[in-house]
Design a protein around this motif. Structure first.
Motif, PDB file in Angstrom:
ATOM      1  N   GLU A 197       0.744  -1.351   0.069  1.00 17.45           N
ATOM      2  CA  GLU A 197       0.089   0.044  -0.325  1.00 17.45           C
ATOM      3  C   GLU A 197       0.624   1.623   0.469  1.00 17.45           C
ATOM      4  OE1 GLU A 197      -3.908   1.760   2.375  1.00 17.45           O
ATOM      5  OE2 GLU A 197      -3.431  -0.503   2.262  1.00 17.45           O
ATOM      6  N   ASN A 198       2.437   1.093   0.736  1.00 18.11           N
ATOM      7  CA  ASN A 198       3.274   2.107   0.092  1.00 18.11           C
ATOM      8  C   ASN A 198       3.392   2.264  -0.494  1.00 18.11           C
ATOM      9  OD1 ASN A 198       2.068   2.713   2.452  1.00 18.11           O
ATOM     10  ND2 ASN A 198       4.051   1.635   4.365  1.00 18.11           N
ATOM     11  N   GLU A 256      -0.226   6.503  -5.699  1.00 16.08           N
ATOM     12  CA  GLU A 256      -0.768   7.391  -4.890  1.00 16.08           C
ATOM     13  C   GLU A 256      -2.953   6.736  -5.076  1.00 16.08           C
ATOM     14  OE1 GLU A 256      -0.637  10.453  -3.648  1.00 16.08           O
ATOM     15  OE2 GLU A 256       1.642  10.440  -2.589  1.00 16.08           O
ATOM     16  N   THR A 280      -7.534   0.434  -4.347  1.00 14.76           N
ATOM     17  CA  THR A 280      -7.144  -0.773  -3.390  1.00 14.76           C
ATOM     18  C   THR A 280      -8.744  -1.368  -2.528  1.00 14.76           C
ATOM     19  OG1 THR A 280      -7.311   0.424  -1.093  1.00 14.76           O
ATOM     20  CG2 THR A 280      -5.050  -0.784  -2.199  1.00 14.76           C
ATOM     21  N   THR A 288      -5.016  -7.968   3.971  1.00 15.70           N
ATOM     22  CA  THR A 288      -5.012  -6.533   4.929  1.00 15.70           C
ATOM     23  C   THR A 288      -4.665  -6.457   6.140  1.00 15.70           C
ATOM     24  OG1 THR A 288      -6.854  -5.787   3.474  1.00 15.70           O
ATOM     25  CG2 THR A 288      -6.200  -4.044   5.701  1.00 15.70           C
ATOM     26  N   GLN A 336      -3.489  -2.061   6.399  1.00 15.86           N
ATOM     27  CA  GLN A 336      -2.998  -2.041   5.595  1.00 15.86           C
ATOM     28  C   GLN A 336      -2.792  -3.194   4.309  1.00 15.86           C
ATOM     29  OE1 GLN A 336       0.957  -0.120   6.732  1.00 15.86           O
ATOM     30  NE2 GLN A 336       0.636   1.729   5.717  1.00 15.86           N
ATOM     31  N   LEU A 337      -2.478  -3.041   3.159  1.00 12.87           N
ATOM     32  CA  LEU A 337      -3.034  -3.974   2.557  1.00 12.87           C
ATOM     33  C   LEU A 337      -1.168  -4.837   2.810  1.00 12.87           C
ATOM     34  CD1 LEU A 337      -3.774  -5.246  -0.245  1.00 12.87           C
ATOM     35  CD2 LEU A 337      -3.118  -4.024  -1.496  1.00 12.87           C
ATOM     36  N   GLU A 348       0.672  -2.097 -10.064  1.00 11.83           N
ATOM     37  CA  GLU A 348       0.234  -1.826 -10.335  1.00 11.83           C
ATOM     38  C   GLU A 348      -0.529  -2.564 -12.473  1.00 11.83           C
ATOM     39  OE1 GLU A 348      -1.648   2.669 -11.455  1.00 11.83           O
ATOM     40  OE2 GLU A 348       0.045   2.850 -12.760  1.00 11.83           O
TER      41      GLU A 348
END
Length: 395
Positions: A72-73, A77, A81, A93, A97-98, A290
């Motif tokens: 997720e980091n 941006e 998700t 998760t 956080q993922l 992505e």
């Protein structure tokens, strides 16, 4: 990822490289267990891959190294998700956080030899849904010499986990490790029913054990017509369609212990990224992550492998083109997942720090149980062994 799945994955990497100019070097390491071993060794030596395809079974074991950067980091941006299917995203998760990128995800289903069913006077359009029905069908198949065995599957903990989850039962306390440190293997009444059935099938030679983690051997028994039913991953759809040249193969939901069908636990793997890499490297990794979640790529991956698509938009795209209507075998696992109760903790695969040790212990003891005169004492022995492993790890 070897075989046809590996070829599909290689193409996805090559297409990404062509589109972005970012080089991709994938290394095939044979099994999830080997990937886990090399990953842990890489963390110890300070030399680890930029991305790691880790079995969902080993999620907590890898997170416990403290050397993972949540994806997720790393994702751009504007990456949404919420696009992931609820049942998928919830498992990956961790602490809000993922932690890793879902990719090749699956659940266990049953494959049947339609020709063998018909020859034995069984209705291939109405395959068994419970273990009792599996036994009845197996008796018909074997007694009429249609196949040597009724059913087989690899001796792997995932199948035991799936039987637990369909009954709405937790494998361990602490909600399968999602709500604190687990301390014990749970052995509800349904698990005694499972092993009693399993032993009876083995004793009466209606089932054969192809071996511990013997994925290929189990598939071969089915493809060669020795067994009319096979429990394995939805990821085998494409391969079984291609390899079942002498009969018509079909897919069916996983048979449950009883009529209860809460839902399956997730299987397959996700991509983890180590911490401590340069920012520009994370930028490239984020682009690839992505890309792998892109609806078109997920559609390509699903069609080439059988793993279900893990984003809402990819599912919608496949539905709109009529893919599932034309290829119903590909929809079985997805429907099984979506019909499951994502809010029930039993449908979340266990998060266990000593996952590999727990896995091998359950697999080894399963053999002892089905070969024992008294399954109760052997189930107790399995519980004691797992409890000891958990106690040593978390104590």
């Amino acid at each position: 990822m070897g075989g046809t799945n590996g070829e599909t994955l290689d193409k996805i990497g090559s297409d990404f490289e062509s589109e972005t100019g970012v080089p991709v070097n994938m290394e095939f390491q044979d099994t999830y267990e080997n990937v886990l071993t090399s990953t842990l060794a890489g963390f110890d030596s300070g030399s680890v891959s930029d991305m790691l395809q880790v079995d969902s079974l080993f999620a907590q074991q890898v997170l416990d190294t403290g050397q993972i950067e949540p994806v997720e980091n790393i994702l751009p941006e504007d990456f949404d998700t919420d696009e992931f299917l609820d049942n998928v995203a919830e498992f990956f998760t961790v602490d809000g956080q993922l932690a890793s990128l879902p990719f090749n995800n699956s659940n266990a289903i049953m494959y049947i030899n339609r020709d063998a069913f018909a020859e034995a006077g069984l209705d291939p359009d109405s395959p068994p849904r419970t273990l009792a029905e599996v036994r009845s069908a197996s008796e018909a198949l074997v007694e009429q010499d249609v196949t040597q065995f009724g059913i087989c599957w690899p001796n792997h903990v995932w199948f035991v986990e799936t039987w637990y989850s369909f009954e709405g039962e937790l494998l361990t306390d602490a909600e399968n490790g999602h709500d604190g440190d687990p301390s014990e293997l749970r052995t509800p009444d349904a698990i005694y029913d499972l092993y009693d059935w399993w032993k009876g099938m083995a004793d009466d030679e209606l089932y054969t054990n192809p071996g511990i983690e013997a994925w290929g051997e189990a598939t071969s028994l089915f493809v060669e017509g020795e067994s009319a039913m096979l429990l394995t991953s939805t990821a085998s759809v494409a391969g079984l369609i291609a390899d079942s040249e002498d009969f018509t193969v079909d897919a069916a939901p996983y048979p449950s212990i009883s009529e209860t069908r809460v839902g399956p636990v997730i299987g397959g793997a996700s991509f983890y990224v180590p911490s401590g890499l340069p920012d520009d490297r994370y930028e490239d990794i984020g682009k690839l992550l992505e890309y792998m979640a892109d609806p078109e790529v997920q559609t390509e991956w699903h069609k080439g492998s059988g793993y279900y698509p893990i984003t809402e938009s990819s599912v919608e795209s496949l539905e709109q083109e009529g893919w599932f209507e034309e290829n119903p075998m590909y929809s079985v696992a997805l429907e099984q997942l979506r019909n499951g109760d994502a809010d029930d903790p039993a449908t979340k695969r266990a998060l266990l720090g000593p996952a590999r040790d727990v896995q091998t212990t359950i697999q080894d003891h399963s053999v002892d149980i089905i070969n024992a005169d008294d399954i109760g004492s052997e189930i107790d022995a399995m519980k004691s062994a797992v409890d000891e492993i958990l106690g040593e790890y978390y104590g």
